[in-house]
Design an enzyme around this catalytic site. Structure first.
Site, PDB file in Angstrom:
ATOM      1  N   HIS B  57      21.388 -68.092 -62.930  1.00  0.00           N
ATOM      2  CA  HIS B  57      21.998 -67.871 -61.615  1.00  0.00           C
ATOM      3  C   HIS B  57      21.118 -66.958 -60.759  1.00  0.00           C
ATOM      4  CE1 HIS B  57      26.106 -67.542 -59.445  1.00  0.00           C
ATOM      5  NE2 HIS B  57      25.134 -67.286 -58.587  1.00  0.00           N
ATOM      6  N   HIS B  59      19.209 -66.531 -56.828  1.00  0.00           N
ATOM      7  CA  HIS B  59      19.037 -67.003 -55.444  1.00  0.00           C
ATOM      8  C   HIS B  59      17.607 -66.686 -55.014  1.00  0.00           C
ATOM      9  CE1 HIS B  59      23.320 -67.911 -54.815  1.00  0.00           C
ATOM     10  NE2 HIS B  59      23.537 -66.845 -55.563  1.00  0.00           N
ATOM     11  N   LEU B  60      16.830 -67.728 -54.829  1.00  0.00           N
ATOM     12  CA  LEU B  60      15.426 -67.523 -54.428  1.00  0.00           C
ATOM     13  C   LEU B  60      15.244 -67.651 -52.911  1.00  0.00           C
ATOM     14  CD1 LEU B  60      13.533 -69.366 -57.311  1.00  0.00           C
ATOM     15  CD2 LEU B  60      13.870 -66.906 -56.998  1.00  0.00           C
ATOM     16  N   ARG B  61      16.289 -68.130 -52.217  1.00  0.00           N
ATOM     17  CA  ARG B  61      16.359 -68.145 -50.738  1.00  0.00           C
ATOM     18  C   ARG B  61      15.392 -69.111 -50.055  1.00  0.00           C
ATOM     19  NH1 ARG B  61      21.150 -66.319 -51.125  1.00  0.00           N
ATOM     20  NH2 ARG B  61      21.442 -64.064 -51.211  1.00  0.00           N
ATOM     21  N   ASP B 304      22.833 -63.433 -60.887  1.00  0.00           N
ATOM     22  CA  ASP B 304      23.283 -63.616 -59.497  1.00  0.00           C
ATOM     23  C   ASP B 304      22.421 -62.781 -58.544  1.00  0.00           C
ATOM     24  OD1 ASP B 304      24.604 -64.577 -57.310  1.00  0.00           O
ATOM     25  OD2 ASP B 304      26.524 -63.626 -57.744  1.00  0.00           O
ATOM     26  N   HIS B 308      18.906 -59.846 -49.807  1.00  0.00           N
ATOM     27  CA  HIS B 308      19.285 -59.874 -48.391  1.00  0.00           C
ATOM     28  C   HIS B 308      18.373 -58.933 -47.623  1.00  0.00           C
ATOM     29  CE1 HIS B 308      22.877 -62.289 -48.747  1.00  0.00           C
ATOM     30  NE2 HIS B 308      23.265 -61.559 -49.778  1.00  0.00           N
TER      31      HIS B 308
END
Lengths: 338, 429
Positions: B57, B59-61, B304, B308
């Site tokens: 899980h 997030h590599l964006r 996760d 940001h």
């Protein structure tokens, strides 16, 4: 007192009593021909409002002006959906202008907390209502109003009725009134009481009629009609029937009991017009007291800890300056602002 | 031709010190007193050797939010955290809901070379929860997608969830559900409890997670498919998954490091660095998650990792983005919360952070036992080291770590991907 007023929980009992006593001194000003003190001459108070609130803003504005502070009103529109300039950039702008106190009203719970703790500004921060969190000066003016009519609040029973879930007024009052020794009962439909309210140290009830006869003061909260669209209650009519203050219910109160409302009222929803306009209602007086309490808060945060009107007093302010404050005749000088 | 590494005195899964020879992409030999001509020798005295970690899980964006993270920067952080593979979540822009996008992410991962990138495919087109994405096309693509998730959004429509569970059986896929009943969590900001009431922040009740998990377990049982529950955060959820497993249903679950350590009390700071979805919960929930992870109810730890940009966290709580970094601190948090507390040994850590997640993603090359002949995916970890987290030291493009200033145990010393060092001496190679 702490440097900021972010939550009613920031106030110890002696802090709160000092605010009430100072407000009482300052309130006498309202009856004098010249309603102005030099206490905050040369100081700048910024009213930073991210949410519309005419009455709170003009109350703070009047309070600051009566203490001879320079007042800048800054309305920053925007919401979580339509972000305008960020709180940070607004704060940096105010800091660059040299604000001594920032009075902030914001739609986001915790925004005053952020402003005070972010390092963006050095000024004192006063929470003038943040989201569904707190509104400490409202609680102070409510306590002040009760104190003037009832004397000490020790053991007094205050019943707060309505949309507690979304009410910053209820949160601040629940905290402050308990600090001052009062017993608080929150009355609302179960949908409008927050989860975990049992941890607040207050009593709760779903039954307004049962709570009224023992109350020394009843505070009606504003209830937005739109809440019924989210199934908090079935209809405005049913809400009024179960939780509205009308003449019949007012008749069950003790003779000395006060009826209060933080405004703006929705007549016919949470309170009927005949109750709002009755001699028991102190709703208009709350507004007058609001100015005195906010003067006291600004004075104590920016000026000092001694009597505001009591002759010549040396006061060590937060800025480290010795200040001299004199009577209301306008002849005084403030050492730090000479 | 890659460098041959001779690792001296590593404690495989925390066992007795031994030597490892990594040659030609595999673990060539294991045993005391190995020698190898021309090998680069690594002194692993006191270090623990684990199979390269696999994150389910991440997030590599990229594509879309390259200001927050890229495949290159995110996988750099992964390698520094001891990972040799990450599953890249589908909520990019454009959404990874077609073979084209998943292949692009997969290829970017290969080009970056820090770890393997296995794209997760969206369950529904645009994560909109309306119609199924072309799951089969993504499965058949070069990226060979096996894990499908609308993560960030819940597949809340019961019929759609049922169909997705059924459909992926054709290619041995799994649906990884972000369990969040949407109506119960409208504008929710933090765990619903006494604190949310006091802070005036809209509550995210445990029941909103648990109701979806209960429903999905029943659906998975009904259609005989594989369900994976993302970022389990409540004691009630652990109990539901325990119940599903007891019934023999094919349900797996993950817990995130931050949910194993941090509690909702941190929201009282109004500092949105602690804003995450699902939210930080109570100390009781944290304890239940640790117990669930220890007893195998929760199968894996997944990060996760959610980068940001600064401005999305340097603002009012309500206006801030959900999510926190996690790749570089995951193993340290697991050591602190599970190993140092005696709940899990290093073999247990390897199972929950490498073996099981690799199996669930159907990635045979990862999570293998450290044995001769296995792909040389290995991490060397120093559990005796302590460090204070400095957000500016991350390889991520973002800085939103909730652990800034915290002292954490452990340090990843080296990471090997198929015998090639991606990290040596705690630094990217």
């Amino acid at each position: 007192m702490k440097r900021h007023l972010l939550s009613a929980a920031d106030l110890t009992r002696s802090d709160a009593e000092l605010v009430l006593e100072t407000a009482e001194e300052l309130r006498s000003l309202a009856d004098r021909p010249i309603k102005k003190l030099p206490a905050l001459r040369g100081r700048t108070v910024v009213n930073l409002f991210f949410e519309d609130s005419t009455r709170t803003r003009i109350s703070f504005e009047a309070a600051a002006k009566r203490l001879s502070a320079d007042v800048i009103n800054f309305s920053a529109k925007g919401s979580s959906l339509s972000k305008g300039e960020s709180l940070k950039d607004t704060a940096l702008t105010l800091e660059a202008m040299g604000a001594d106190a920032v009075v902030i009203r914001h739609w986001a719970s915790g925004a005053p907390h952020l402003l005070a703790n972010s390092g963006w500004v050095r000024s004192s921060v006063v929470n003038a209502g943040d989201g569904t969190h707190e509104h400490p000066t409202q609680a102070l003016l409510d306590a002040f109003t009760m104190w003037r009519h009832l004397g000490s609040l020790d053991g007094r029973r205050v019943t707060i009725v309505g949309d507690v879930l979304h009410s910053r007024v209820a949160r601040s009052n629940a905290l402050l009134l308990q600090t001052l020794g009062a017993e608080v009962t929150l009355v609302a439909p179960p949908t409008l009481l927050p989860v975990g309210v049992e941890g607040w140290g207050v009593e709760t009830s779903y039954d307004l009629d049962a709570a009224l006869p023992k109350a020394d003061a009843v505070m009606m909260l504003r209830v937005q009609r739109e809440r019924m669209n989210a199934a908090f209650f079935p209809s405005a009519r049913e809400y009024s029937r179960r939780y509205g203050m009308d003449a019949r219910r007012m008749g069950t109160l003790q003779d000395h009991a006060l009826v209060m409302h933080p405004g703006p009222m929705i007549r016919g929803m949470e309170i009927t017009a005949d109750v709002a306009d009755s001699p028991r209602s102190v709703i208009v007086e709350q507004v007058t007291n609001g100015v005195a309490v906010r003067m006291a808060v600004l004075y104590l945060l920016l000026g000092g800890s001694e009597s505001a009107l009591g002759g010549t007093t040396d006061v060590a302010g937060d800025a480290g300056k010795d200040r001299t404050i004199e009577g209301a005749d306008g002849s005084a000088t403030a050492g730090g602002a000479a | 031709m890659t460098t041959t590494y001779l690792i001296r005195n590593a404690r495989v899964l925390g066992g007795e010190p031994t030597d490892l020879l990594l040659r030609d992409g595999i673990i060539a030999e294991i045993g005391a007193g190995l020698t190898a001509e021309g090998a680069e020798v690594i002194d692993a005295d006191g270090l623990i050797a684990l199979p390269g970690l696999v994150d389910l899980h991440t997030h590599l964006r990229e594509p879309g939010r390259e200001d927050a993270e890229t495949v290159d920067s995110g996988t750099s952080a992964a390698a520094l955290g001891g990972f040799t593979a990450v599953h890249a979540m589908a909520n990019t822009d454009p959404v990874a809901d077609t073979a084209g996008v998943v292949e692009q992410v997969w290829r970017l991962g290969r080009e970056a070379g820090h770890c393997d990138v296995f794209p997760v495919g969206a369950v529904t087109v645009g994560l909109a929860g309306e119609r199924l994405a072309e799951l089969g096309a993504m499965a058949d693509s070069a990226a060979r997608v096996r894990v499908f998730s609308d993560d960030g959004k819940c597949v809340s429509d019961a019929v759609l969830m049922r169909r997705a569970l059924e459909y992926v059986k054709a290619f041995d896929g799994v649906i990884a559900q972000h369990a969040q009943e949407p109506r119960l969590t409208e504008e929710a900001q933090m765990n619903e409890g006494e604190l949310s009431g006091r802070l005036g922040l809209r509550g995210w009740p445990a029941v909103a997670e648990e109701a979806i998990i209960a429903r999905d377990c029943l659906l998975a049982a009904h259609v005989g498919s594989r369900l994976h529950v993302c970022h389990v955060s409540t004691a009630g959820s652990v109990e539901l998954i325990r119940w599903a497993k007891r019934n023999g249903w094919n349900v797996t679950a993950e817990a995130c490091p931050h949910h194993l350590l941090l509690t909702d009390e941190l929201a009282a700071t109004y500092d949105p660095i602690y804003k995450v979805n699902p939210p930080l919960r109570s100390a009781t929930d944290v304890e239940a998650l640790r117990q669930g992870l220890a007893d195998g109810t929760i199968d894996v730890v997944a990060t996760d990792h959610a980068p940001h940009p600064h401005e999305d966290k340097d603002c009012e709580w309500q206006a801030a983005a959900f999510g926190m970094l996690g790749l570089e601190t995951a193993l340290s948090i697991v050591q602190q919360t599970m190993v140092d507390t005696g709940l899990l040994d290093w073999a247990g850590v390897a199972e929950r952070m490498a073996t099981t997640p690799a199996q669930m993603g159907r990635r045979a090359g990862h999570g293998r036992p450290i044995q001769p002949g296995a792909a040389a995916n290995v991490v060397l970890y120093d559990p005796a080291h302590t460090h204070v987290v400095d957000p500016t030291e991350t390889a991520s493009l973002s800085r939103n770590t909730p652990y800034a200033g915290r002292e954490l145990p452990g340090r990843v010393v080296a990471t090997f991907l198929r015998g090639r060092a991606t990290v040596l001496d705690g630094k990217l190679t």
